[in-house]
Design an enzyme around this catalytic site. Structure first.
Site, PDB file in Angstrom:
ATOM      1  N   ASN A  46       0.695  -1.264   0.163  1.00  0.00           N
ATOM      2  CA  ASN A  46       0.011   0.136   0.005  1.00  0.00           C
ATOM      3  C   ASN A  46       0.797   1.123  -0.175  1.00  0.00           C
ATOM      4  O   ASN A  46       0.564   2.307  -0.759  1.00  0.00           O
ATOM      5  CB  ASN A  46      -0.967   0.025   1.287  1.00  0.00           C
ATOM      6  N   ARG A 373     -10.224  -4.422 -14.244  1.00  0.00           N
ATOM      7  CA  ARG A 373      -9.091  -5.218 -13.817  1.00  0.00           C
ATOM      8  C   ARG A 373      -9.272  -6.839 -14.294  1.00  0.00           C
ATOM      9  O   ARG A 373     -10.109  -7.214 -13.398  1.00  0.00           O
ATOM     10  CB  ARG A 373      -8.673  -4.942 -12.414  1.00  0.00           C
ATOM     11  N   ARG A 403      -4.708   1.446 -13.039  1.00  0.00           N
ATOM     12  CA  ARG A 403      -3.419   1.970 -12.712  1.00  0.00           C
ATOM     13  C   ARG A 403      -2.711   0.375 -11.847  1.00  0.00           C
ATOM     14  O   ARG A 403      -3.211  -0.420 -11.156  1.00  0.00           O
ATOM     15  CB  ARG A 403      -3.332   2.818 -11.285  1.00  0.00           C
ATOM     16  N   HIS A 433     -15.014   3.225 -15.033  1.00  0.00           N
ATOM     17  CA  HIS A 433     -14.911   2.396 -13.763  1.00  0.00           C
ATOM     18  C   HIS A 433     -16.159   1.362 -13.253  1.00  0.00           C
ATOM     19  O   HIS A 433     -16.203   0.722 -12.504  1.00  0.00           O
ATOM     20  CB  HIS A 433     -14.467   3.240 -12.748  1.00  0.00           C
ATOM     21  N   TYR A 466     -11.860  -9.852  -2.159  1.00  0.00           N
ATOM     22  CA  TYR A 466     -12.695  -8.601  -2.154  1.00  0.00           C
ATOM     23  C   TYR A 466     -13.981  -9.076  -1.937  1.00  0.00           C
ATOM     24  O   TYR A 466     -14.713  -9.866  -2.492  1.00  0.00           O
ATOM     25  CB  TYR A 466     -12.333  -7.977  -3.256  1.00  0.00           C
ATOM     26  N   ARG A 562     -13.853   2.143   4.662  1.00  0.00           N
ATOM     27  CA  ARG A 562     -12.735   1.340   4.754  1.00  0.00           C
ATOM     28  C   ARG A 562     -11.303   2.146   4.671  1.00  0.00           C
ATOM     29  O   ARG A 562     -10.586   1.996   5.633  1.00  0.00           O
ATOM     30  CB  ARG A 562     -12.635   0.281   3.765  1.00  0.00           C
ATOM     31  N   HIS A 590     -14.810  -4.218   0.002  1.00  0.00           N
ATOM     32  CA  HIS A 590     -14.790  -3.352  -1.458  1.00  0.00           C
ATOM     33  C   HIS A 590     -16.254  -2.771  -1.855  1.00  0.00           C
ATOM     34  O   HIS A 590     -16.424  -2.204  -2.989  1.00  0.00           O
ATOM     35  CB  HIS A 590     -14.211  -4.279  -2.357  1.00  0.00           C
TER      36      HIS A 590
END
Length: 684
Positions: A46, A373, A403, A433, A466, A562, A590
């Site tokens: 992270n 992703r 990313r 997204h 997730y 979160r 998530h």
């Protein structure tokens, strides 16, 4: 604290507080030992991404000569860079204390993490053979000679800085690259009940004389360094290149981005450190972090388990969804009613099964899907390729700029193009997204739509760790709106109207504001009003100000956030009716879920959007209403399970102290109780 700081919490500092909560999991003695090591790896990973993106952004503001106070929550960019560095130094120091404690606990379990000074004769031959067979052939050693330019150091690798000292004063310095392709941990032959693990770094230290055998020196030492570079992508303007070609080159060029963090072993010789800083052109603008003996601790995410399942979380077996059978047609089942899939509690196989069924079904004519992703090995992508080969008209909007996942997306995008799939690479100026799919099937000479809308990526790997909601539906009202979003990808100068879903960048703020306004009006009329929100992050000042307005009107607001949270809850006259918790546990929370009381007839949405400026204004996002009454009740129940967590919930407050919520109520651990909730549904 000045007034401005009381209104909003700086997003970078809030994010560091989130990562501190990850570090708390590593420190928690109730967490299984190897899982604690893996949380250390998550903390480090992270932090790497934080410096590549957020720190780099603040640094750009600073270098542009801008104060940045309005963008940075009332803090000047230069002051913020310094504060970040000081916080990270403290967190890194604490993480080393945690690592030392975990290693001592591992020894009680007969697991020994040894270094080069602790290698015995029993392991010498194994290590030397491993070095010559596995490490030496791939070794990259860079001599720091004055007449040779230093190549760009990669931020996915760590480096051992080697100093060869001579009494004649002619010292030599070299760098050994510890590539990310190397297994960082090497399991050595066990002795009786004792297990031994050594890091590849220490094998290199053990073999320094072999690596530098052609040189003459009196003594040799090695200390680790790591560099982190700006992770933003820059595109050239060559019109002859395809977008994929430009992005591929930009991903490669990322390795030569400006340095934003330099981490070094605090025991490195000062003269050696100065040589490195000079050769890499690092000055006081970069964040220099003195660290321990080892860097790239993200590799702890892959720490070997040695078969010790007792030192890991119990694996859960993903459950089936009641009424949704993998052996039956998904189309026929969801034609009758909507179903909610909640991974990882439910199996992701439903998504793959649905796409595979569509690929083979001769009545399916079109498939449209958004991809953000993809997994490295993606059954979703292979199903779409299979569908195209079977003559289906397949349209894929794939976000190549997701990313740090660009490589996998580029690879599959090229494969999909090769089989004739119609590709959209985002929308100019916007990232796509949203997570959705719509399929058209010919039934009785009419096209009937089926599909799914999700809060998470269609990624088999992350679906195991997730938490995400996916609504599977044949609701023509919702899917007609979803189909309009795909029309927008094709003709994006035309802004569509949607009757049911809420979309960014055109409508999210206004539609959410309208929902909040209705709660404000209800509260002002003296009736109960509430808002319940669950999301990853909230940093949009406009959205925060609207929640402050609702709080002042008497609307009761519960939030489960979160990650970063720029809203300051519990402040009298501003946010006294807002409570916020954050849950960090076995899985990564998530899901995005919005619940509005709507005068005791709740309006409920699942969404791909956090309440950040980028999600509201700069991305294509979809929030989907839930109309099925059973699923509405289910989502409210799931929210309440999370809200009542008193084991892994931390209270977010003005002091930002990350204290665990503790009370005398029966123990509720949201993720474990959620699994039991679904288990009971199946049994009951």
């Amino acid at each position: 604290m000045i007034k401005e700081k009381n209104i909003y919490i700086n997003r970078e500092l809030s994010w560091l507080k989130f990562n501190e909560r990850v570090l708390q999991e590593a420190a928690d003695k109730d967490v299984p030992l190897i899982e604690r090591l893996r949380f250390l790896g998550i903390f480090s990973n992270n932090l790497d991404e934080f410096f590549k993106v957020r720190y780099a952004t603040v640094k750009r503001i600073y270098e542009a000569g801008k104060g940045g106070k309005s963008e940075l929550g009332g803090i000047k960019a230069g002051d913020l860079l310094e504060e970040i560095t000081q916080i990270v130094i403290k967190q890194q120091s604490y993480s080393l204390e945690i690592l030392d404690e975990i290693e001592k606990e591992l020894e009680k379990e007969n697991i020994y993490l040894i270094n080069e000074t602790e290698i015995t004769e029993d392991h010498h031959d194994f290590i030397m053979n491993y070095f010559y067979q596995e490490i030496s052939p791939a070794l990259v050693v860079i001599m720091l000679n004055e007449d040779i330019a230093l190549p760009e150091l990669m931020d996915i690798s760590a480096y051992l800085t080697v100093k060869m000292s001579n009494s004649n004063g002619k010292d030599q310095v070299a760098l050994i690259e510890i590539s990310s392709t190397m297994d960082r941990f090497v399991v050595l032959p066990s002795k009786g009940e004792s297990n031994y693990i050594i890091m590849v770094d220490d094998i290199l230290r053990y073999c320094l004389d072999d690596i530098f055998s052609i040189f003459t020196y009196d003594s040799i030492s090695a200390h680790m360094i790591k560099i982190t570079r700006d992770g933003e992508l820059d595109f050239d303007s060559d019109l002859s290149k395809s977008f994929i070609d430009k992005l591929s080159e930009s991903v490669k060029d990322r390795q030569s981005g400006a340095p934003v963090r330099f981490v070094y072993d605090k025991n490195i010789e000062e003269d050696t450190l100065n040589i490195l800083l000079e050769r890499m052109s690092i000055d006081e603008k970069e964040s220099m972090i003195p660290g321990g003996r080892y860097h790239n601790r993200r590799d702890y995410m892959s720490f070997p388990s040695l078969g010790r399942t007792d030192l890991l979380y119990d694996k859960i077996k993903p459950l089936p969804v009641k009424g949704l059978n993998l052996e039956d047609s998904i189309f026929k089942t969801i034609a009758k009613k909507d179903y909610l899939i909640y991974t990882p509690y439910h199996t992701f196989s439903y998504i793959v099964k649905f796409l595979r069924e569509a690929a083979l079904d001769p009545t399916v004519k079109t498939i449209k899907i958004t991809i953000y992703r993809l997994a490295q090995i993606s059954h979703v992508a292979s199903s779409l390729i299979n569908a195209a080969k079977n003559g289906k008209k397949v349209t894929v909007s794939i976000e190549l700029r997701a990313r740090f996942d660009e490589a996998a997306n580029i690879n599959y995008a090229e494969q999909m193009q090769d089989v004739g799939i119609k590709m959209f690479f985002g929308v100019s100026g916007l990232k796509v997204h949203c997570k959705m799919c719509v399929i058209e099937r010919e039934e009785n000479h009419k096209l009937v739509r089926y599909g799914f809308i999700s809060t998470g990526n269609f990624n088999e790997s992350t679906a195991k760790i997730y938490t995400d909601f996916t609504l599977m539906t044949a609701d023509s009202k919702i899917l007609k709106d979803v189909n309009k979003v795909f029309d927008f990808f094709e003709v994006n100068y035309k802004v569509n109207r949607y009757k049911h879903i809420i979309t960014s960048p055109h409508y999210t703020k206004s539609k959410i504001f309208a929902l909040i306004d209705k709660e404000i009006d209800t509260a002002k009329s003296g009736k109960p009003a509430y808002i319940k929100l669950k999301m990853n992050s909230i940093s949009s000042y406009k959205m925060i100000d609207k929640l402050y307005e609702a709080s002042r009107a008497g609307v009761k607001i519960q939030m489960i956030v979160r990650g970063l949270c720029c809203l300051v809850p519990g402040v009298k006259g501003m946010s006294e009716n807002i409570e916020i918790i954050s849950i960090i546990d076995k899985f990564l929370e998530h899901t995005r879920l919005y619940i509005f009381s709507n005068q005791n007839n709740p309006k409920i949405y699942i969404s791909s959007a956090d309440w950040m400026t980028r999600n509201i204004d700069n991305r294509v996002e979809v929030s989907c209403p839930i109309y099925d009454e059973d699923i509405k009740q289910e989502l409210q129940h799931l929210y309440d399970i999370c809200w009542n967590d008193n084991v892994k919930a931390r209270v977010i407050n003005e002091s930002q102290d990350n204290k665990y919520r503790r009370n005398d109520n029966p123990k509720v651990r949201a993720q474990f109780d959620t699994y039991n909730y679904y288990l009971n549904k199946l049994e009951g």
